[in-house]
Design an enzyme around this catalytic site. Structure first.
Site, short mmCIF file in Angstrom:
data_model
loop_
_atom_site.label_atom_id
_atom_site.label_comp_id
_atom_site.label_asym_id
_atom_site.label_seq_id
_atom_site.Cartn_x
_atom_site.Cartn_y
_atom_site.Cartn_z
N HIS A 159 0.84 -1.19 0.00
CA HIS A 159 0.00 0.00 0.00
C HIS A 159 0.88 1.24 0.00
O HIS A 159 1.95 1.25 0.62
CB HIS A 159 -0.93 0.01 1.23
CG HIS A 159 -2.06 0.97 1.11
ND1 HIS A 159 -1.95 2.31 1.43
CD2 HIS A 159 -3.35 0.80 0.69
CE1 HIS A 159 -3.11 2.91 1.23
NE2 HIS A 159 -3.96 2.02 0.78
N ASP B 240 -7.94 -4.01 -0.74
CA ASP B 240 -8.44 -4.19 -2.10
C ASP B 240 -8.42 -5.65 -2.52
O ASP B 240 -9.30 -6.11 -3.25
CB ASP B 240 -7.59 -3.36 -3.08
CG ASP B 240 -7.66 -1.87 -2.79
OD1 ASP B 240 -8.78 -1.38 -2.62
OD2 ASP B 240 -6.61 -1.22 -2.73
#
Length: 431
Positions: A308, A366
């Site tokens: 991330h 995600d």
């Protein structure tokens, strides 16, 4: 504005300039450079705004190094496990968790606003059936300002409140209608007897020809997806909403701008990109090949859904989302779906691989949200619209906060100009 008790000294061409330092309640200090150009005649340079605080905010705090995400001080893990989306909406909007009476009134008000103006149905029919649902949502949400004139005056606190409720309430309806239109099925009207997540699933998957009962495990997983995406500090789409708002644009235009920004694969489209990657891998036996490619610095392939931009150790949202993913897959009994098999095996191998541990390439929110939405039956084109409806409350909270800021100015970034210097126009026949 946060408290200012310290100063930084900048030395430039033999002159010194004192710059105030603002100390937040938590997080790094911030050097105030607002008067730097006026005093020293220089700009700062920060592509991507990675070291620039463009505002002060009391809504969400992230510490990427420690894997911390707080909404109004409450850890996201606690909210996702023990709260639900509309309660988190109230928290983001008003700063505190609601009492039972306040929550009931808030939920009732949202529920009463879920229908959209009947004439707005015509907007959907103006799009091609194969239009991406995000294209449809950008247009329809932007067009809301043509129907709800009584909530476009940003200087009226009551109208701002009404616009907030309308956007939170109607976004699931708009997203579900975009989905139904794309697959050629009739629109399903919202039901006031269902909770927020169940109502959305019903509008997406029910048909007039038969009854549809929403499974509570699926509704809970959907609610968690909404909750875990509700706000994420000053990300690209939130900054876009704030920038649009700084010009005095109406709330529907601002949120439409946020949706447009969220569409990008580096932002809200990340979970769609993750599922597309899993489809590219195709089968479990090809996972070692793609892991090797991910390790090859000369190969442009990237493992989507791992690591991330902000979180450097772990994504605090991923733990709860993984739990929901396991519950959904167990409920639906999905064991033969090749894409989900690839996802589970890729997760296992990546978590056991020292390379990914060293690089801190952990499965993020995600990755797991994509697995859940795929298992529920959503096409990848709907992943980002679901993200948009989840993030709407965050955008609105940030929008309202900014409008109440006495230091609000229209956004106007500066630049490091690298073009031609002044030159005279040359007539076409002399060029």
């Amino acid at each position: 504005m946060a408290d200012t008790r310290k100063t930084a000294t900048l030395t430039l061409d033999g002159k010194t300039y004192d710059l105030p330092i603002h100390s937040p309640t938590v997080g790094p200090d911030v050097v105030d450079i607002r008067k730097l150009y006026a005093q020293a005649g220089v700009f700062t340079y920060d592509p991507g705004f990675t070291s620039t605080a463009a505002c002060d905010s009391a809504i969400t705090f992230i510490d990427g190094e420690e894997g911390v995400l707080l909404h109004r001080g409450y850890p996201i893990g606690q909210l996702a496990a023990d709260s639900h989306y509309l309660e988190v909406c109230y928290l983001l909007l008003y700063g505190e968790l609601p009492s039972a009476e306040q929550l009931e009134l808030f939920e009732t008000t949202v529920t009463k606003h879920t229908m959209i103006h009947e004439q707005m149905h015509n907007f959907f029919r103006g799009f091609r059936r194969d239009a991406h649902p995000m294209a449809t949502m950008v247009g329809v949400v932007g067009a809301m300002s043509a129907f709800y004139h009584d909530s476009t005056d940003i200087n009226d606190t009551w109208q701002r409140e009404v616009a907030s409720f309308r956007l939170i309430a109607k976004m699931p309806t708009i997203a579900a209608m975009a989905y139904k239109y794309s697959i050629g099925q009739p629109f399903v009207y919202p039901r006031n007897d269902l909770d927020y997540a169940s109502n959305f699933l019903n509008m997406c998957f029910s048909v007039p020809a038969e009854d549809y009962v929403v499974d509570p495990i699926l509704a809970r997983a959907m609610d968690r997806i909404f909750t875990l995406h509700a706000d994420h500090e000053q990300n690209a789409s939130t900054s876009t909403v704030r920038l649009a708002s700084s010009s005095g644009a109406n709330p529907f235009a601002c949120i439409a701008a946020g949706i447009a920004c969220l569409w990008g694969p580096a932002h809200g489209g990340a979970n769609q990109a993750c599922l597309e990657m899993l489809n590219e891998i195709g089968t479990v036996d090809r996972i070692p090949e793609f892991i090797a490619r991910a390790k090859d610095k000369d190969d442009p392939f990237r493992l989507m859904g791992f690591g991330h931009r902000v979180y450097k150790n772990f994504d605090p949202r991923a733990t709860v989302m993984k739990q929901s993913a396991d519950e959904v897959l167990e409920l639906l009994g999905i064991h033969n779906n090749p894409i989900l098999q690839v996802a589970k095996e890729l997760e296992r191998e990546a978590l056991e691989d020292p390379y990914f541990a060293e690089k801190k390439l952990f499965p993020n929110v995600d990755f797991y949200s994509g697995i859940i939405l795929e298992a529920m039956g959503f096409p990848t084109s709907m992943f980002t619209p679901i993200f948009a409806l989840s993030r709407t409350v965050g955008w609105i909270s940030q929008w309202k906060e900014q409008l109440s800021d006495p230091d609000l100015k229209i956004g106007r970034p500066r630049q490091l100009y690298t073009g031609a210097t002044a030159r005279d126009y040359v007539e076409v026949e002399d060029r």
